[in-house]
Design an enzyme around this catalytic site. Structure first.
Site, PDB file in Angstrom:
ATOM      1  N   GLU A 237      39.870  62.997  53.383  1.00 31.65           N
ATOM      2  CA  GLU A 237      38.670  64.106  53.565  1.00 31.65           C
ATOM      3  C   GLU A 237      38.296  64.824  54.421  1.00 31.65           C
ATOM      4  OE1 GLU A 237      34.133  62.229  54.668  1.00 31.65           O
ATOM      5  OE2 GLU A 237      35.910  60.470  54.884  1.00 31.65           O
ATOM      6  N   LYS A 294      30.597  64.603  46.458  1.00 29.08           N
ATOM      7  CA  LYS A 294      30.362  62.811  46.752  1.00 29.08           C
ATOM      8  C   LYS A 294      28.736  63.075  46.772  1.00 29.08           C
ATOM      9  CE  LYS A 294      30.818  59.631  50.961  1.00 29.08           C
ATOM     10  NZ  LYS A 294      30.895  59.211  51.931  1.00 29.08           N
ATOM     11  N   CYS A 347      35.303  58.148  51.166  1.00 29.79           N
ATOM     12  CA  CYS A 347      35.207  57.230  52.022  1.00 29.79           C
ATOM     13  C   CYS A 347      34.038  56.047  51.512  1.00 29.79           C
ATOM     14  CB  CYS A 347      34.392  58.070  53.128  1.00 29.79           C
ATOM     15  SG  CYS A 347      33.807  57.363  54.555  1.00 29.79           S
TER      16      CYS A 347
END
Length: 472
Positions: A237, A294, A347
């Site tokens: 990330e 995301k 994440c």
């Protein structure tokens, strides 16, 4: 009880903690005291189990360290409210066996609420205790909430150990015997597709520092160049410290280090004034082919409610300084990669089973890119890995995990960690992608059946205990 979480996995504390707390509840039927008992137990559990939450405040300690105690108190105290409500309900509507049945059901429902309400926060859920045990084999059948409910069924009846030892021990013994009879999972089949997982190991206080940030990119580029060449490379990330909008030359330089090898990496991007935390699939020619933004953002980490207003007072998400923070992407999507159809998880998204089940079709592989430098070096990264392993086991899908500071590695469709890089070490690991298993029961049904069972148990407990006199 928090000692049963990773990295400790000290499981003998579970019968002591859960049996003891239920005995205290049954001994004193006051609703007010029950609420305080449940809240206090939850506060202690979450304060210790989530103590890694202190770590992000130490990255820029001069500005943020003063907030850390407040963050722990408010997070632990807020999550404990769910448990306090469950204990109060059990005391209000049940006594004896009915109270115990209600506690099992209402505590399970409280964990459901914690996992879904206000975007949810299921970290430190009860199913996470069992990742290093054969009980993990139940995840494809009942999911994490089912495993949590079974934990309560096994240990809360221990409150009756002195008065009714048979019924106190029977549920736990039966569940333990059932798990012991499960055959160990076989070795997972492997495909012939080789993937390189890169771990640059950038400490968070240096990751965005202009004096250091490109050192970590150059380090990762040298890992790309190592022979023999894999079929694909995955970076963590936000591994490229610039906006995708201006990264054309950077992406070309990165792909030149491994000619002919496509790359998936994390980077931020801007579109129409909104900023996104993204996973970008870059072809071997250096051109962006697919983008995933995301969708499930971290409250107060990647965005702040009423962010533009809060920004006027200098309050921003830790991971974003852009006004309201990151914008959320449209939701789960599959990427067509050389290794198959992949569901990217950035994440925090790997914490949520519902985010994995939200995929438009069943993927061939899960891919998690993450920056666990935020979580420090103690419990946080290990607890995050546990949840990634659970997602793989629940779905019967392999997972490829690239973490900035670790732990990067391959997880087989049974949830077992294979080749991996340890926490805090720079390097790379070349792994053969495991083959997926057939769709699991949990992947088809989700949490619905366990929710129905918890509601049914609550109804049975209410039916038995509703005639008891009200207590306050």
């Amino acid at each position: 009880m928090a000692l049963a979480l990773a990295p400790g996995h000290i499981l003998w504390v579970l019968p002591v903690s859960l049996g003891g707390i239920s005995a205290l509840l049954l001994r004193d039927g006051s609703v007010r005291r029950a609420a305080l008992l449940g809240w206090g137990f939850g506060f202690g559990y979450f304060a210790l189990g989530l103590s890694w939450i202190l770590e992000p405040f130490q990255v820029d300690a001069e500005r943020h360290a003063w907030m850390a105690p407040f963050a722990v108190v408010f997070l632990a105290g807020g999550l404990a409210l769910f448990w306090g409500a469950a204990f109060a309900g059990a005391a209000r509507w049940g006594r004896g066996a009915a109270g115990l049945l209600l506690l099992i059901a209402l505590w399970s429902l409280a964990e459901f609420a914690r996992a879904y309400v206000l975007t949810g926060f299921p970290w430190a859920a009860f199913g996470q205790f069992w990742v290093e045990t054969p009980a993990m084999q139940l995840l494809p059948w009942v999911g994490p909430q089912g495993l949590a409910l079974l934990t309560l069924v096994a240990f809360l009846p221990l409150a009756m150990l002195r008065t009714n030892p048979v019924w106190a021990l029977l549920p736990g013994v039966m569940l333990a015997a059932g798990v012991a009879l499960l055959p160990p999972p076989p070795e997972a089949d492997r495909t012939d597709r080789k993937v390189r997982l890169v771990q640059p190991n950038a400490p968070q206080h240096q990751k965005w520092d202009p004096e250091f940030r490109w050192n970590f990119v150059r380090r990762a580029m040298t890992f790309n160049a190592e022979d023999p060449r894999p079929d694909m490379i995955i970076w963590p990330e936000t591994s490229v410290p610039q906006l995708l909008n201006h990264a054309e030359d950077t992406l070309a330089a990165i792909t030149e280090m491994a000619p002919g090898v496509p790359l998936l990496l994390g980077i931020q991007r801007e579109e129409d004034g909104a900023y996104f935390n993204s996973a970008v699939f870059v072809g071997p020619e250096g051109r962006v082919r697919q983008i995933y933004d995301k969708a499930h953002l971290v409250p107060f980490g990647e965005y702040v409610p009423f962010g533009n207003l809060m920004a006027r007072f200098g309050i921003h998400g830790f991971a974003s300084q852009a006004g309201a923070g990151y914008a959320a992407g449209p939701g789960a999507q599959l990427l067509d990669l050389p290794i198959g159809r992949a569901l990217p998880l950035i994440c925090y998204e790997a914490v949520f089973p519902q985010d994995v089940r939200a995929a438009p079709e069943r993927p061939d592989v899960l891919v998690q890119i993450t920056n666990d430098a935020w979580f420090g070096t103690r419990s946080g990264p290990y607890q995050h890995l546990v949840q990634a392993r659970m997602r793989a086991a629940e779905q019967g899908l392999p997972m490829l995990r690239a973490a900035n500071t670790g732990i990067s590695g391959v997880i087989d469709p049974y949830g077992r960690l294979g080749q991996a890089l340890p926490l805090g070490e720079a390097g790379y690991v070349d792994v053969l992608l495991p083959a997926p298993l057939p769709a699991t029961l949990y992947s088809r049904t989700g949490d619905g059946p366990v929710l129905f069972l918890a509601l049914l148990l609550a109804g049975l407990g209410l039916r038995r205990g509703v005639k008891s006199p009200a207590r306050s």
